[in-house]
Design a protein around this motif. Structure first.
Motif, short mmCIF file in Angstrom:
data_model
loop_
_atom_site.label_atom_id
_atom_site.label_comp_id
_atom_site.label_asym_id
_atom_site.label_seq_id
_atom_site.Cartn_x
_atom_site.Cartn_y
_atom_site.Cartn_z
N UNK A 167 0.84 -1.18 0.00
CA UNK A 167 0.00 0.00 0.00
C UNK A 167 0.89 1.25 0.00
N UNK A 168 0.35 2.38 -0.42
CA UNK A 168 1.14 3.62 -0.44
C UNK A 168 1.72 3.94 0.93
N UNK A 169 3.02 4.17 0.97
CA UNK A 169 3.68 4.55 2.21
C UNK A 169 3.94 3.40 3.17
N UNK A 170 3.68 2.18 2.73
CA UNK A 170 3.87 1.02 3.60
C UNK A 170 4.80 0.01 2.97
N UNK A 183 -6.58 -1.71 -0.93
CA UNK A 183 -5.93 -0.93 -1.99
C UNK A 183 -4.41 -1.03 -1.88
N UNK A 184 -3.79 -1.48 -2.96
CA UNK A 184 -2.34 -1.69 -2.95
C UNK A 184 -1.91 -2.16 -4.33
N UNK A 185 -0.61 -2.21 -4.53
CA UNK A 185 -0.05 -2.90 -5.68
C UNK A 185 0.17 -4.34 -5.24
N UNK A 186 -0.34 -5.26 -6.02
CA UNK A 186 -0.24 -6.68 -5.70
C UNK A 186 0.83 -7.34 -6.57
N UNK A 187 1.67 -8.11 -5.92
CA UNK A 187 2.78 -8.79 -6.58
C UNK A 187 2.65 -10.30 -6.39
N UNK A 188 3.01 -11.04 -7.43
CA UNK A 188 3.16 -12.47 -7.26
C UNK A 188 4.65 -12.80 -7.17
N UNK A 189 4.93 -13.89 -6.50
CA UNK A 189 6.31 -14.28 -6.27
C UNK A 189 6.41 -15.80 -6.27
N UNK A 190 7.62 -16.30 -6.52
CA UNK A 190 7.83 -17.74 -6.60
C UNK A 190 9.12 -18.14 -5.88
N UNK A 191 9.08 -19.31 -5.29
CA UNK A 191 10.27 -19.85 -4.66
C UNK A 191 10.30 -21.36 -4.91
N UNK A 192 11.48 -21.86 -5.24
CA UNK A 192 11.64 -23.29 -5.47
C UNK A 192 11.38 -24.06 -4.18
N UNK A 193 10.69 -25.19 -4.31
CA UNK A 193 10.41 -26.03 -3.14
C UNK A 193 10.61 -27.49 -3.51
N UNK A 194 11.52 -28.13 -2.84
CA UNK A 194 11.76 -29.55 -3.14
C UNK A 194 10.66 -30.43 -2.59
N UNK A 195 9.99 -29.96 -1.54
CA UNK A 195 8.93 -30.76 -0.93
C UNK A 195 7.59 -30.42 -1.56
N UNK A 196 6.84 -31.42 -1.85
CA UNK A 196 5.55 -31.25 -2.53
C UNK A 196 4.56 -30.45 -1.68
N UNK A 197 4.63 -30.63 -0.34
CA UNK A 197 3.68 -29.98 0.55
C UNK A 197 4.32 -28.84 1.34
N UNK A 198 5.40 -28.29 0.82
CA UNK A 198 6.08 -27.20 1.51
C UNK A 198 5.14 -26.02 1.70
N UNK A 199 5.02 -25.55 2.94
CA UNK A 199 4.11 -24.46 3.24
C UNK A 199 4.66 -23.14 2.72
N UNK A 200 3.83 -22.31 2.13
CA UNK A 200 4.31 -21.04 1.58
C UNK A 200 4.93 -20.15 2.64
N UNK A 201 6.13 -19.66 2.41
CA UNK A 201 6.71 -18.72 3.37
C UNK A 201 6.01 -17.37 3.30
N UNK A 202 6.13 -16.61 4.38
CA UNK A 202 5.48 -15.30 4.46
C UNK A 202 6.44 -14.14 4.33
N UNK A 203 7.73 -14.41 4.36
CA UNK A 203 8.72 -13.34 4.26
C UNK A 203 9.11 -13.13 2.80
#
Length: 127
Positions: A39-42, A90-110
Motif C-alpha cells: 500500500x502507499x507509504x507502507x 488498496x495496494x499494488x499486488x505482486x506475485x512471487x515464486x520460490x523453489x520447493x523440493x517438498x511437494x507440501x512445503x508451506x508457503x513462506x510469508x517473508x
C-alpha cells in the motif's frame, strides 16, 4: 524468468476482483507461489500463498475468508480471487515464486524467502 500479474483495477467496497499471474522461464510446478501487496507509504506484506501441490494454502489474517489463492500447473498460472473488497485492500499486488523440493512445503510469508517477483498490478477499492 517472468511473472506477469494482471487483473487489477478499480472496484467498489464489497466488490470482487480476480488476479492472475502467468509464469514462464522456470518449472512452475516445482515452485511455491505467493501473493504480496504494498500500500502507499507502507512496506510489502504477505497476502496469500499456495504450495506446489495446491493442497496447502496460507493467508494473512486480514484476508481470511475473503481471498482465495489457487493455481493451475497446466497453465503455469496462479490466481488470487478477492471478494468482499475493502478500501484497505488498496495496494499494488505482486506475485512471487520460490523453489520447493517438498511437494507440501508451506508457503513462506517473508518476501526475502522468494526468488522471483512479478511487476505488480494495482488494485484500488473505493469506499
Amino acid at each position: 524468468v517472468q511473472l506477469q500479474a494482471s487483473g487489477g483495477g478499480l472496484a467498489q467496497t464489497g466488490g470482487s476482483l480476480r488476479l492472475s499471474c502467468a509464469a514462464s522461464g522456470f518449472t512452475f510446478s516445482m515452485h511455491v507461489m505467493g501473493w504480496f501487496r504494498q500500500a502507499p507509504g507502507k512496506g510489502r506484506e504477505f497476502v496469500a500463498g499456495i504450495s506446489r501441490s495446491d493442497t496447502v494454502t496460507r493467508y494473512t489474517d486480514s484476508v481470511k475468508g475473503r481471498f482465495t489463492v489457487s493455481r493451475d500447473n497446466d497453465k503455469n498460472t496462479v490466481y488470487l480471487q478477492m471478494n468482499s473488497l475493502k478500501p484497505e485492500d488498496t495496494a499494488v499486488y505482486y506475485c512471487a515464486a520460490v523453489y520447493a523440493s517438498l511437494y507440501f512445503y508451506s508457503p513462506p510469508t517473508r518476501e526475502e524467502d522468494y526468488d522471483y517477483w512479478g511487476q505488480g498490478t494495482q488494485v484500488t477499492v473505493s469506499s
